[in-house]
Write a protein that holds these residues in place. Structure first.
Motif, PDB file in Angstrom:
ATOM      1  N   ALA A   1      -5.329   4.919  -8.017  1.00  0.00           N
ATOM      2  CA  ALA A   1      -4.479   3.764  -7.695  1.00  0.00           C
ATOM      3  C   ALA A   1      -4.593   3.267  -6.250  1.00  0.00           C
ATOM      4  O   ALA A   1      -4.697   2.056  -6.035  1.00  0.00           O
ATOM      5  CB  ALA A   1      -3.024   4.060  -8.049  1.00  0.00           C
ATOM      6  N   PRO A   2      -4.550   4.136  -5.227  1.00  0.00           N
ATOM      7  CA  PRO A   2      -4.607   3.610  -3.857  1.00  0.00           C
ATOM      8  C   PRO A   2      -5.876   2.806  -3.566  1.00  0.00           C
ATOM      9  O   PRO A   2      -5.827   1.802  -2.864  1.00  0.00           O
ATOM     10  CB  PRO A   2      -4.546   4.867  -2.983  1.00  0.00           C
ATOM     11  CG  PRO A   2      -3.843   5.873  -3.813  1.00  0.00           C
ATOM     12  CD  PRO A   2      -4.314   5.591  -5.223  1.00  0.00           C
ATOM     13  N   ALA A   3      -6.994   3.218  -4.122  1.00  0.00           N
ATOM     14  CA  ALA A   3      -8.261   2.547  -3.839  1.00  0.00           C
ATOM     15  C   ALA A   3      -8.443   1.251  -4.616  1.00  0.00           C
ATOM     16  O   ALA A   3      -9.219   0.387  -4.196  1.00  0.00           O
ATOM     17  CB  ALA A   3      -9.427   3.483  -4.128  1.00  0.00           C
ATOM     18  N   ILE A   4      -7.728   1.096  -5.735  1.00  0.00           N
ATOM     19  CA  ILE A   4      -7.915  -0.127  -6.523  1.00  0.00           C
ATOM     20  C   ILE A   4      -6.745  -1.100  -6.417  1.00  0.00           C
ATOM     21  O   ILE A   4      -6.768  -2.146  -7.038  1.00  0.00           O
ATOM     22  CB  ILE A   4      -8.250   0.169  -8.008  1.00  0.00           C
ATOM     23  CG1 ILE A   4      -7.120   0.883  -8.718  1.00  0.00           C
ATOM     24  CG2 ILE A   4      -9.529   0.952  -8.125  1.00  0.00           C
ATOM     25  CD1 ILE A   4      -7.351   1.048 -10.206  1.00  0.00           C
ATOM     26  N   GLY A   5      -5.738  -0.743  -5.632  1.00  0.00           N
ATOM     27  CA  GLY A   5      -4.710  -1.720  -5.310  1.00  0.00           C
ATOM     28  C   GLY A   5      -3.387  -1.602  -6.017  1.00  0.00           C
ATOM     29  O   GLY A   5      -2.524  -2.459  -5.844  1.00  0.00           O
TER      30      GLY A   5
ATOM     31  N   LYS B   1      -3.557   2.088 -14.279  1.00  0.00           N
ATOM     32  CA  LYS B   1      -3.236   2.330 -15.688  1.00  0.00           C
ATOM     33  C   LYS B   1      -4.073   1.427 -16.589  1.00  0.00           C
ATOM     34  O   LYS B   1      -4.554   1.872 -17.630  1.00  0.00           O
ATOM     35  CB  LYS B   1      -1.743   2.128 -15.949  1.00  0.00           C
ATOM     36  CG  LYS B   1      -0.889   3.232 -15.364  1.00  0.00           C
ATOM     37  CD  LYS B   1       0.549   3.187 -15.831  1.00  0.00           C
ATOM     38  CE  LYS B   1       1.249   1.911 -15.443  1.00  0.00           C
ATOM     39  NZ  LYS B   1       2.680   1.923 -15.772  1.00  0.00           N
ATOM     40  N   GLU B   2      -4.234   0.184 -16.211  1.00  0.00           N
ATOM     41  CA  GLU B   2      -5.056  -0.729 -17.017  1.00  0.00           C
ATOM     42  C   GLU B   2      -6.507  -0.274 -17.062  1.00  0.00           C
ATOM     43  O   GLU B   2      -7.150  -0.357 -18.105  1.00  0.00           O
ATOM     44  CB  GLU B   2      -4.961  -2.151 -16.476  1.00  0.00           C
ATOM     45  CG  GLU B   2      -3.698  -2.863 -16.884  1.00  0.00           C
ATOM     46  CD  GLU B   2      -3.731  -4.352 -16.571  1.00  0.00           C
ATOM     47  OE1 GLU B   2      -4.723  -4.844 -15.989  1.00  0.00           O
ATOM     48  OE2 GLU B   2      -2.753  -5.021 -16.924  1.00  0.00           O
TER      49      GLU B   2
ATOM     50  N   MET C   1       0.827  -1.198   0.000  1.00  0.00           N
ATOM     51  CA  MET C   1       0.000   0.000   0.000  1.00  0.00           C
ATOM     52  C   MET C   1       0.874   1.266   0.000  1.00  0.00           C
ATOM     53  O   MET C   1       0.631   2.193  -0.769  1.00  0.00           O
ATOM     54  CB  MET C   1      -0.935   0.028   1.199  1.00  0.00           C
ATOM     55  CG  MET C   1      -1.920   1.191   1.154  1.00  0.00           C
ATOM     56  SD  MET C   1      -2.719   1.507   2.729  1.00  0.00           S
ATOM     57  CE  MET C   1      -1.368   2.301   3.619  1.00  0.00           C
ATOM     58  N   ASP C   2       1.903   1.277   0.839  1.00  0.00           N
ATOM     59  CA  ASP C   2       2.784   2.447   0.907  1.00  0.00           C
ATOM     60  C   ASP C   2       3.494   2.685  -0.428  1.00  0.00           C
ATOM     61  O   ASP C   2       3.659   3.833  -0.860  1.00  0.00           O
ATOM     62  CB  ASP C   2       3.820   2.279   2.026  1.00  0.00           C
ATOM     63  CG  ASP C   2       3.201   2.372   3.415  1.00  0.00           C
ATOM     64  OD1 ASP C   2       2.064   2.877   3.544  1.00  0.00           O
ATOM     65  OD2 ASP C   2       3.856   1.919   4.374  1.00  0.00           O
ATOM     66  N   LYS C   3       3.895   1.617  -1.086  1.00  0.00           N
ATOM     67  CA  LYS C   3       4.547   1.736  -2.392  1.00  0.00           C
ATOM     68  C   LYS C   3       3.570   2.326  -3.421  1.00  0.00           C
ATOM     69  O   LYS C   3       3.947   3.190  -4.217  1.00  0.00           O
ATOM     70  CB  LYS C   3       5.053   0.366  -2.859  1.00  0.00           C
ATOM     71  CG  LYS C   3       5.773   0.407  -4.186  1.00  0.00           C
ATOM     72  CD  LYS C   3       6.273  -0.963  -4.583  1.00  0.00           C
ATOM     73  CE  LYS C   3       6.934  -0.898  -5.950  1.00  0.00           C
ATOM     74  NZ  LYS C   3       7.317  -2.218  -6.442  1.00  0.00           N
ATOM     75  N   THR C   4       2.331   1.862  -3.379  1.00  0.00           N
ATOM     76  CA  THR C   4       1.313   2.379  -4.299  1.00  0.00           C
ATOM     77  C   THR C   4       1.060   3.859  -4.055  1.00  0.00           C
ATOM     78  O   THR C   4       0.964   4.651  -4.994  1.00  0.00           O
ATOM     79  CB  THR C   4       0.000   1.581  -4.156  1.00  0.00           C
ATOM     80  OG1 THR C   4       0.238   0.226  -4.522  1.00  0.00           O
ATOM     81  CG2 THR C   4      -1.103   2.158  -5.035  1.00  0.00           C
ATOM     82  N   ILE C   5       0.982   4.252  -2.792  1.00  0.00           N
ATOM     83  CA  ILE C   5       0.733   5.661  -2.456  1.00  0.00           C
ATOM     84  C   ILE C   5       1.891   6.539  -2.926  1.00  0.00           C
ATOM     85  O   ILE C   5       1.685   7.603  -3.505  1.00  0.00           O
ATOM     86  CB  ILE C   5       0.470   5.806  -0.943  1.00  0.00           C
ATOM     87  CG1 ILE C   5      -0.881   5.165  -0.607  1.00  0.00           C
ATOM     88  CG2 ILE C   5       0.509   7.267  -0.515  1.00  0.00           C
ATOM     89  CD1 ILE C   5      -1.112   4.930   0.855  1.00  0.00           C
ATOM     90  N   SER C   6       3.094   6.066  -2.723  1.00  0.00           N
ATOM     91  CA  SER C   6       4.266   6.817  -3.171  1.00  0.00           C
ATOM     92  C   SER C   6       4.273   6.972  -4.690  1.00  0.00           C
ATOM     93  O   SER C   6       4.523   8.063  -5.223  1.00  0.00           O
ATOM     94  CB  SER C   6       5.543   6.109  -2.708  1.00  0.00           C
ATOM     95  OG  SER C   6       6.672   6.756  -3.228  1.00  0.00           O
ATOM     96  N   LYS C   7       3.958   5.901  -5.382  1.00  0.00           N
ATOM     97  CA  LYS C   7       3.941   5.953  -6.839  1.00  0.00           C
ATOM     98  C   LYS C   7       2.756   6.793  -7.339  1.00  0.00           C
ATOM     99  O   LYS C   7       2.855   7.465  -8.356  1.00  0.00           O
ATOM    100  CB  LYS C   7       3.902   4.547  -7.420  1.00  0.00           C
ATOM    101  CG  LYS C   7       4.444   4.465  -8.822  1.00  0.00           C
ATOM    102  CD  LYS C   7       4.807   3.059  -9.211  1.00  0.00           C
ATOM    103  CE  LYS C   7       5.426   3.050 -10.575  1.00  0.00           C
ATOM    104  NZ  LYS C   7       5.646   1.714 -11.080  1.00  0.00           N
ATOM    105  N   SER C   8       1.661   6.767  -6.597  1.00  0.00           N
ATOM    106  CA  SER C   8       0.501   7.586  -6.961  1.00  0.00           C
ATOM    107  C   SER C   8       0.864   9.064  -6.925  1.00  0.00           C
ATOM    108  O   SER C   8       0.465   9.832  -7.804  1.00  0.00           O
ATOM    109  CB  SER C   8      -0.669   7.329  -6.007  1.00  0.00           C
ATOM    110  OG  SER C   8      -1.168   6.036  -6.190  1.00  0.00           O
TER     111      SER C   8
END
Length: 175
Positions: A129-133, A139-140, A62-69
């Motif tokens: 992104a954070p809400a969909i994982g 992107k998809e 989750m933290d990685k996704t938030i950072s990338k978001s």
């Protein structure tokens, strides 16, 4: 002045969209600068809401996704300014290239919609992104916007290049 107005008229919609995109990019920069902590907090909150269901409790993912978001949001801001400015340049060039007004109008719309759509794609991907994982999933989910936008930018740019190439290397006189 009439010469300028006559030539620029067929590219006006793309120019308006491109300048609007640049404005949006600048506005995003201002919003991000003034509200960075709040925006990052919202991204984290969106991820926390689905931590157990979507991330299966994996805090690192989750933290990685938030950072990338957050990176995607900054990318939207940068793309809006940079691609928008490039499109303005292409359209000003196109306005004075020798081809018919309908063709210019089509290319103009393609470039204008492409720059706005592609920047919007990165913005929506960052926020969703954070809400969909994950960013890959975001992107998809938004490829319906990314693919046509990028395609319009590529085709429009190629069309301007080919028209410029033709104008530079043919012996026709258009003035």
């Amino acid at each position: 002045m009439e010469f300028f107005e006559r030539n620029i008229r067929s590219c006006r919609w793309g120019l308006l969209l491109a300048v609007f995109t640049i404005f949006c990019g600048f506005a995003l920069g201002g919003v991000f600068g003034a509200n960075e902590a709040a925006l990052k907090g919202q991204l984290k909150s969106d991820g926390q809401a689905v931590l157990s269901s979507v991330y299966k409790g994996d805090q690192k993912k989750m933290d990685k996704t938030i950072s990338k978001s957050w990176s995607y949001l900054k990318r939207a801001h940068l793309h809006a300014g940079a691609i928008g400015a490039a499109v303005v340049g292409l359209l000003l060039l196109l306005a004075f290239l020798p081809t018919n007004a309908v063709f210019k109008l089509i290319i103009s719309w393609m470039l204008g919609l492409g720059t706005l759509g592609y920047s919007l794609f990165w913005l929506l991907a960052g926020f969703s992104a954070p809400a969909i994982g994950g960013t890959h999933e975001a992107k998809e989910a938004l490829e319906w916007l990314a693919i046509p936008s990028a395609g319009m930018l590529l085709i429009g740019t190629l069309a301007v290049f080919l028209l410029l190439l033709s104008a530079c290397f043919t012996r026709k006189r258009y003035y």
